[in-house]
Design a protein around this motif. Sequence first.
Motif, mmCIF file in Angstrom:
data_model
loop_
_atom_site.group_PDB
_atom_site.id
_atom_site.type_symbol
_atom_site.label_atom_id
_atom_site.label_comp_id
_atom_site.label_asym_id
_atom_site.label_seq_id
_atom_site.Cartn_x
_atom_site.Cartn_y
_atom_site.Cartn_z
ATOM 1 N N TRP A 256 17.054 22.810 69.996
ATOM 2 C CA TRP A 256 17.364 24.239 70.098
ATOM 3 C C TRP A 256 17.201 24.773 71.517
ATOM 4 C CZ3 TRP A 256 17.677 25.025 64.634
ATOM 5 C CH2 TRP A 256 18.452 26.134 64.256
ATOM 6 N N PHE A 257 16.377 24.125 72.329
ATOM 7 C CA PHE A 257 16.271 24.548 73.724
ATOM 8 C C PHE A 257 17.612 24.334 74.438
ATOM 9 C CE2 PHE A 257 11.756 23.295 72.801
ATOM 10 C CZ PHE A 257 11.268 24.594 72.743
ATOM 11 N N GLY A 258 18.302 23.253 74.072
ATOM 12 C CA GLY A 258 19.650 23.059 74.606
ATOM 13 C C GLY A 258 20.635 24.038 74.012
ATOM 14 N N PHE A 259 20.483 24.298 72.730
ATOM 15 C CA PHE A 259 21.376 25.210 72.015
ATOM 16 C C PHE A 259 21.366 26.591 72.666
ATOM 17 C CE2 PHE A 259 23.162 27.383 68.364
ATOM 18 C CZ PHE A 259 23.860 26.408 67.675
ATOM 19 N N ASN A 260 20.168 27.140 72.846
ATOM 20 C CA ASN A 260 20.049 28.488 73.406
ATOM 21 C C ASN A 260 20.052 28.486 74.927
ATOM 22 O OD1 ASN A 260 19.897 29.388 70.802
ATOM 23 N ND2 ASN A 260 17.771 30.024 70.867
ATOM 24 N N GLY A 261 19.306 27.554 75.527
ATOM 25 C CA GLY A 261 19.239 27.522 76.984
ATOM 26 C C GLY A 261 20.580 27.238 77.627
ATOM 27 N N GLY A 262 21.334 26.306 77.054
ATOM 28 C CA GLY A 262 22.647 25.983 77.608
ATOM 29 C C GLY A 262 23.639 27.114 77.491
ATOM 30 N N SER A 263 23.408 28.012 76.548
ATOM 31 C CA SER A 263 24.330 29.135 76.350
ATOM 32 C C SER A 263 24.236 30.175 77.453
ATOM 33 C CB SER A 263 24.069 29.791 74.989
ATOM 34 O OG SER A 263 24.400 28.898 73.943
ATOM 35 N N VAL A 276 17.208 30.892 82.030
ATOM 36 C CA VAL A 276 17.128 29.727 81.141
ATOM 37 C C VAL A 276 15.678 29.473 80.740
ATOM 38 C CG1 VAL A 276 17.450 27.227 80.974
ATOM 39 C CG2 VAL A 276 19.234 28.649 82.006
ATOM 40 N N SER A 277 14.785 29.629 81.705
ATOM 41 C CA SER A 277 13.363 29.420 81.407
ATOM 42 C C SER A 277 12.858 30.444 80.403
ATOM 43 C CB SER A 277 12.545 29.508 82.699
ATOM 44 O OG SER A 277 12.989 28.565 83.650
ATOM 45 N N LYS A 278 13.251 31.701 80.556
ATOM 46 C CA LYS A 278 12.812 32.728 79.611
ATOM 47 C C LYS A 278 13.398 32.477 78.226
ATOM 48 C CE LYS A 278 12.436 37.625 78.679
ATOM 49 N NZ LYS A 278 12.990 38.989 78.898
ATOM 50 N N ILE A 279 14.628 32.009 78.181
ATOM 51 C CA ILE A 279 15.248 31.665 76.891
ATOM 52 C C ILE A 279 14.434 30.581 76.188
ATOM 53 C CG2 ILE A 279 17.257 30.514 75.860
ATOM 54 C CD1 ILE A 279 18.959 32.039 77.991
ATOM 55 N N PHE A 280 13.985 29.588 76.943
ATOM 56 C CA PHE A 280 13.138 28.545 76.356
ATOM 57 C C PHE A 280 11.877 29.148 75.730
ATOM 58 C CE2 PHE A 280 14.119 24.068 78.068
ATOM 59 C CZ PHE A 280 15.480 24.296 78.065
ATOM 60 N N VAL A 281 11.239 30.050 76.466
ATOM 61 C CA VAL A 281 9.993 30.661 75.987
ATOM 62 C C VAL A 281 10.236 31.449 74.704
ATOM 63 C CG1 VAL A 281 8.230 32.396 76.507
ATOM 64 C CG2 VAL A 281 8.906 30.740 78.263
ATOM 65 N N ASN A 282 11.243 32.324 74.708
ATOM 66 C CA ASN A 282 11.524 33.146 73.526
ATOM 67 C C ASN A 282 11.934 32.301 72.330
ATOM 68 O OD1 ASN A 282 10.879 35.603 74.661
ATOM 69 N ND2 ASN A 282 12.987 36.106 75.244
#
Length: 442
Positions: A256-263, A276-282
């Motif tokens: 899911w980190f790829g799913f959301n971070g890549g978006s 991207v880093s904040k997306i990983f955290v959330n």
Amino acid sequence: MSSKLKLIAGAAALGAVAFALPALAQDETVIDLSTATGVSPATAEVFNTLLFLVMGFLVMWMAAGFAMLEMGLVRKKNASMQGLKNVAIYAIGGLMFWFTGYNLMYTGVDGGFIGSFGPYVFPGPGMDDGSAGYSVASDWFFQMVFCATTASIVSGTVAERIKLWPFLVFTVILTGILYPITGSWQWGGGWLSEMGFSDFAGSTLVHSVGGWAALAGALVLGPRLGKYGTDGSVHPMPGSNIPLAVLGTFILWLGWFGFNGGSQLALGSIADAGDVSKIFVNTNLAACAGAVIVMILLQIIYKKVDVTMVLNGALAGLVSITAEPLTPSVPAALFIGAIGGVIVVAVVPLLDKLKIDDVVGAIPVHLCAGIWGTFIVPLTNDGTSFGTQIIGIVAIGVFTFVVSLVIWFILKAIMGIRVSPEEETEGLDKAEIGVEAYPEFM
């Protein structure tokens, strides 16, 4: 001075220089990060391409997560069938997204309802000049793995009683036509995009689409034999391998980190890297909140904590945050993920009351939590509105559910979609494919 002393003295001098050099280099090459905005266009293209490729193979690894989760949550007599279906889903999704899916989703949509038909044509060797800001093949790969994920959602819901080939025919249609059409409405620059609808990484466009298709299939198929008694009782059918299901959930969580971070779709600037880093955290915190709230609610309501419900709580938190993983603060991300967990606890028994048999809990996790995550986007994103979000949720839901229902009924009339009662009792591993997952225990 002896030669040994000379060597020692020389080594000490070199050591002193070596220790001094980093300090001198830092003094001479201090970068003012407050004014640094990015890199050269060529370097940005490389970093953007790297983002698509790395995040893409993380999302591809989610196929393994889905396979493990589903094989663990079905009974042992059906585990091989689930593994086969998940391999077939990824293979078919890849072929169909090249054959027509990508162009339907992205080529010539121009504010409308559909793109163009036909295979996607990649640039030849050395012909991609980077004018798009990334390698076009890397973008295709990243978008393709999302397509395959959508079909994986359907697999778990209709498990243990569906025939192989009708399911695969439905997968062809879902990955090659249905998913790309609704995706074009938003990500392809279609009419919902023009209205201001927002779904960052696919709470609705991926997860709810898969959930609506799964719900239609479950309704046409009916429940598994013995699942519901005539007196309204519900008979649990425990999965065969809980450790495998737990491992599958962690793989999905990782993917899911790829799913959301890549978006984020870009990594060519300091701001993109930060986002991207904040997306990983959330993303991570929403999953944590979903799992913990399910544990608490189960203890309060049932006095026992069901591990499979906790797994789905984490996944529901992930689905919920997927529509907008960037703008929420940490408390907002925790709230969004926690409500996803609440949805699991509420919807699972509701489906049983309605006698809708969802083997792995994909409908509450992907459909219901996907609706919630998409609806709540305006809470943290001022560029959207609740009205527009509702229009998008309803439009995509009605289209996907109605068309899927029609397709399932057609397949039922032409091919038959359910195995015989004898085959279902025997197990699909033996009856449908002839390979048992656990032959020594059968």
